[in-house]
Design an enzyme around this catalytic site. Structure first.
Site, PDB file in Angstrom:
ATOM      1  N   ASP A 142      48.088  66.066 -11.714  1.00 43.43           N
ATOM      2  CA  ASP A 142      50.112  66.393 -11.378  1.00 43.43           C
ATOM      3  C   ASP A 142      51.142  64.783 -11.164  1.00 43.43           C
ATOM      4  OD1 ASP A 142      52.101  67.989 -10.456  1.00 43.43           O
ATOM      5  OD2 ASP A 142      51.253  69.739 -11.202  1.00 43.43           O
ATOM      6  N   HIS A 175      56.119  67.313  -6.649  1.00 42.39           N
ATOM      7  CA  HIS A 175      55.755  68.669  -7.551  1.00 42.39           C
ATOM      8  C   HIS A 175      54.247  68.270  -7.562  1.00 42.39           C
ATOM      9  CE1 HIS A 175      54.285  71.178 -11.419  1.00 42.39           C
ATOM     10  NE2 HIS A 175      55.078  71.196 -11.342  1.00 42.39           N
ATOM     11  N   SER A 331      53.469  76.776 -13.102  1.00 44.19           N
ATOM     12  CA  SER A 331      53.502  75.827 -12.444  1.00 44.19           C
ATOM     13  C   SER A 331      52.458  75.880 -11.466  1.00 44.19           C
ATOM     14  CB  SER A 331      54.091  74.519 -12.475  1.00 44.19           C
ATOM     15  OG  SER A 331      54.327  73.548 -13.821  1.00 44.19           O
TER      16      SER A 331
END
Length: 543
Positions: A142, A175, A331
């Site tokens: 990620d 994220h 996600s």
């Protein structure tokens, strides 16, 4: 006559269960020496008292409503074995150890009460039995992670930054930190939130630059790095509408090495392919709401395997705090499934190095087969159920076929009992019963505690036979198959010895017809053949 028969039956029972009290050192999960007994209603008070006397039991309580008696025997007695023997006498409807009760385990993280998503997927049910293994690893590919987050740092491995080619996979976007917290926040530490898998390490693998660019070569290198570092599962909360053949090759290599691959299905609100999740090697994950409906933006379709409830997900942030996501992005659905794989892998593998495509396939099957159906069937299997998958992983199927020497009847409904023992040991760790089909085939699930999984000896018997030992059996899901056993008949009372009690049982029932335990050969009558069977096998004991 019945009283005399019972005395003979239980005399041997007393010797086998109480003759070696000093050798029993295991700590039971029940009140030592206590059991709960329910007699058949036709027994007289005198007959009940006689049975208590024979096993040296004291009556310490009674439930009038259910007609349950509470017994105390020697604190060193093997109470589960005693209960099994009592039920075989035919006088007792139920007999169970006085098991200890435990409160359902819940973490002490302050925000746990707000994490409804973890309750929807029944994490607490799974946690009651298993919370993971710190030696197993999930790789998160990620934007990196905040290494210093107080609710992450003790579970994080060092990782690597392929976007900037250095050893600092820090997260400038948040994220990756949010994804990581769902999968691997430190649980039950009195801080922040809980994670799906309370144990296990997280390997942060940064595949984006600090400017936010991501390239296939970095993703491919990150996948290879995860494999080389021993990851058992990898999470890909990223992708593209365009096919990625080279990434598929890298993922196939990871799968062949035994890595479970989990990928977000995309946020296109349609059935169009999203890569790499669309590749069959991946468990593609859609986003669901707490009521199992599809989130507004999630991709869906028959190519998407499961859903997870990122419609209400708490996690860690790159500022060092916490946030709640309610938009249902895939996600943040994928790491629920990655953590589920991290939780399950230690239950099916013999060690962290026991990583293979066979083990990965079993983990994937557990995730998919236990998923709950969702409204509209917008994914192939359903919404994940962590609790159900843990329970299924702990229920080890034992499959095979029995042949009882000299038996001529149908095996339909013939009870088969599986006893799990330590290697070369005689203590029963767990047991289960089931029925054979007409030809003697059986398929019985044995529930084991996590510390009972591994290589064990089995002792298997059918109703009226001695036990047959099967040594050194791998007792882990997906189980044991193709056991073919020839069993010795004549143990009518189930004490694992063919002796006077069994001989007398045949004599007392001689000439009677119909389905009876004394009809050893299954021809519908208690006759000379049954008597000869007992005499021929007289003196033998089970293995």
């Amino acid at each position: 006559m019945r009283k005399g028969w019972l005395v003979i039956v239980l005399a041997g029972l007393l010797v086998s269960l109480f003759g070696q009290e000093s050798l029993r050192t295991l700590t039971p999960n029940y009140a030592p020496g206590q059991l709960i007994v329910q007699f058949r209603p036709e027994l007289t008070p005198g007959e009940r008292a006689m049975l208590r006397t024979l096993v040296n039991a004291q009556l310490f309580g009674y439930n009038d409503w259910l007609d349950f008696e509470y017994w105390q025997v020697s604190p060193y007695a093997d109470v589960p074995a005693l209960c099994a023997q009592l039920k075989r006498t035919g006088w007792v409807l139920q007999a169970d150890p006085n098991y200890q009760l435990e409160l359902a385990w819940e973490p002490n993280d302050p925000r746990w009460s707000q994490q409804d998503a973890l309750r929807v997927i029944r994490c607490p049910l799974g946690w009651d039995y298993w919370r993971g293994d710190p030696n197993f690893i999930a790789g998160i590919l990620d934007t990196g992670v905040l290494h210093t987050h107080p609710d992450l740092q003790t579970r994080l491995l060092n990782g690597w930054d392929f976007g900037n080619d250095d050893d600092d996979p820090s997260d400038p976007f948040g994220h990756g930190t949010f994804v990581t917290g769902i999968a691997g926040a430190v649980t039950n530490n009195g801080v922040g939130i809980a994670a799906v898998s309370p144990e296990g390490k997280i390997l942060p693998i940064k595949v984006f630059t600090d400017g936010g660019q991501g390239y296939l070569n970095d993703l491919i290198d990150g996948i290879s790095y995860a494999v080389s570092q021993g990851a058992h599962a990898i999470n890909l909360s990223l992708g593209s509408n365009s096919a990625m053949p080279s990434v598929n090759t890298a993922l196939q290599n990871a799968w062949n090495a035994g890595v479970v691959v989990v990928a977000a299905a995309g946020n296109n609100n349609n059935t169009s392919p999203f890569y790499p999740a669309y590749y069959p090697v991946c468990i593609a994950v859609a986003a669901s709401n707490l009521d199992d409906t599809k989130s507004a933006q999630s991709s869906y379709g028959a190519w998407v395997e499961v859903a997870a409830p990122s419609g209400d997900a708490w996690s860690t942030t790159s500022s060092g705090g916490y946030a709640r996501h309610t938009a249902g992005a895939t996600s943040f659905a994928a790491p629920f499934v990655t953590a589920q794989a991290l939780l399950l892998y230690p239950l099916v593998a013999d060690s962290p190095t026991d990583r293979s495509v066979a083990r990965a396939q079993v983990v994937r099957e557990l995730i998919e087969s236990t998923a709950m159906p969702v409204p509209g069937n917008y994914v192939a299997y359903g919404r994940i159920d962590v609790g159900a998958s843990v329970l299924k992983a702990l229920t080890v199927p034992v499959r095979g076929r029995i042949t009882i020497a000299g038996y001529v009847g149908s095996y339909t409904s013939k009870e088969v009992e599986i006893l799990v023992r330590p290697l070369n040991g005689s203590t029963t760790l767990a047991s289960a019963t089931g029925n054979a089909d007409s030809t003697g085939n059986f398929d019985i699930g044995v529930f084991l505690e996590p510390n009972q999984l591994g290589y064990r000896d089995l002792a298997i018997r059918a109703q009226g036979t001695l036990t047959k030992r099967v040594p050194n059996v791998r007792m882990r899901y997906p189980g044991v198959s193709n056991l073919n056993l020839t069993l010795i008949p004549g143990d009518i009372n189930g004490d694992n010895a063919i002796d006077d009690a069994d001989l007398l049982a045949v004599l007392f029932a001689f000439g009677q017809t119909g389905a009876r335990p004394e009809d050893i050969n299954g021809d519908g009558a208690v006759d000379d053949a049954d008597l000869l069977t007992v005499l021929f096998n007289f003196g033998q004991t089970g293995e």
